[in-house]
Design an enzyme around this catalytic site. Sequence first.
Site, mmCIF file in Angstrom:
data_model
loop_
_atom_site.group_PDB
_atom_site.id
_atom_site.type_symbol
_atom_site.label_atom_id
_atom_site.label_comp_id
_atom_site.label_asym_id
_atom_site.label_seq_id
_atom_site.Cartn_x
_atom_site.Cartn_y
_atom_site.Cartn_z
ATOM 1 C CG LEU A 151 -2.004 -0.850 1.486
ATOM 2 C CD1 LEU A 151 -2.510 -0.704 2.913
ATOM 3 C CD2 LEU A 151 -3.098 -0.479 0.493
ATOM 4 C CG HIS A 152 2.755 3.095 -3.081
ATOM 5 N ND1 HIS A 152 2.287 1.985 -3.741
ATOM 6 C CD2 HIS A 152 3.032 3.999 -4.033
ATOM 7 C CE1 HIS A 152 2.294 2.209 -5.037
ATOM 8 N NE2 HIS A 152 2.737 3.437 -5.254
ATOM 9 N NE ARG A 153 -1.725 3.669 -6.895
ATOM 10 C CZ ARG A 153 -0.672 4.040 -7.578
ATOM 11 N NH1 ARG A 153 -0.306 5.300 -7.603
ATOM 12 N NH2 ARG A 153 0.020 3.191 -8.277
ATOM 13 N NE ARG A 176 2.244 9.256 -0.160
ATOM 14 C CZ ARG A 176 2.556 10.309 -0.898
ATOM 15 N NH1 ARG A 176 3.599 10.280 -1.680
ATOM 16 N NH2 ARG A 176 1.826 11.378 -0.852
ATOM 17 C CG ASP A 217 -2.026 1.135 -2.910
ATOM 18 O OD1 ASP A 217 -0.875 0.704 -3.133
ATOM 19 O OD2 ASP A 217 -2.266 2.005 -2.044
#
Length: 361
Positions: A207-209, A242, A280
């Site tokens: 997950l990084h969006r 992030r 994502d």
Amino acid sequence: MHITLIAGARPNFVKISPIIHAIQAHNESTKPRIEYALVHTGQHYDKQMSDSFFDDLNIPAPDVNLNVGSHSHAEQTARIMVAFEAYLMEHATDCVLVVGDVNSTMACAIVAKKMNIKVVHVEGGLRSGDMTMPEEINRLVTDSISDYFFTTSEIANQHLKREGVSDDRIVLVGNTMIDSLVYSLDKIKKPDSIAGLNLDDYYLLTLHRPSNVDQQSQLLNLLQTVDRLANGRKVIFPIHPRTEAQISDKGVFKNIHFVPPLPYLEFLFLMKGASAVITDSGGIQEETTYLKVPCLTLRPNTERPETIEIGSNQLIGNDMNALAEALLQIQTGRWKESQIPPFWDGKASERIVHYLIKLLA
Ligand code: UD1
């Protein structure tokens, strides 16, 4: 002929590596040579986000690193543009080749085009239709000024044609990310950070969006749901910087096993063996398609719809009931066997080199 290749962020390294190898192979056997330079913008700079990819993918050291680092979108884009313009003023080239959809892709395309240098976009024509995604803006801007497009699917070709690009500027070559995958499959490595874990049946999570991770409460809710749905199975979660910045207490998740961002060959190991990948990411939707590992995409849309059509990927958005149902299907053997799209065969980069010579002659 001289080509300047651009890479800035983690997925770029995976896409550019096989193109460099194909140029090198061409130069060993055929004249005239293709001269090239590799420019690293420095958008990603951590060892785990950058150097380890150069090592794993056997990418030669960049000719220059613009060292731009992390900033707001405008500042990052602007810094890349200023530094790349200065570089191009000193280093003449016939063509700038950009890959993917990150800020480095768009920034370098703009600079080159304004200097009247031909721009080639590898992975042109992808569209999510979602203008809240920074990558969609990068794709639209880059494609609106590129001279030639190497595409991964017929759907991408259709987008470009609808936007007025003539047929002779588009070549469907396949997917250079799959080239890297094919090249690397016999080199995959078990990560040390998962020693001792039972790897019979596990999920892999990434997950990084910004839309999933920048709001802390939303991210924690999502992780709690995945943790619950795992139902005792391990969920291995290589965590992007992030995302990491948003999670203070990892101990509350019983089944989620957090590991640092992984080198490419270790990540492939985990992807290949997973019962399902929950993600994502854009590129992972493609890699899982090749590996025939079910992919559950935590986004409302995708710029890679061929992976949905072919049955290897399902859009979950933020519908946690859909996630539960999909995981159940996978666990009970009801997930259908999928196919691999045409030209996703490990030879896209060879085709790119073949057509580049013709297009730029
Ligand atoms: C970028 C791309 C995204 C791609 C992703 C893959 C854009 C708009 N986004 O997102 O499309 O899927 O890369 O990883 O170009 N950071 C570090 N170390 C690094 C790099 C970043 O700690 O080496 C941290 C910084 O806090 C930075 C944040 O990650 O502020 C975001 O980095 P950035 O390059 O702006 O975007 P990504 O989220 O990585």
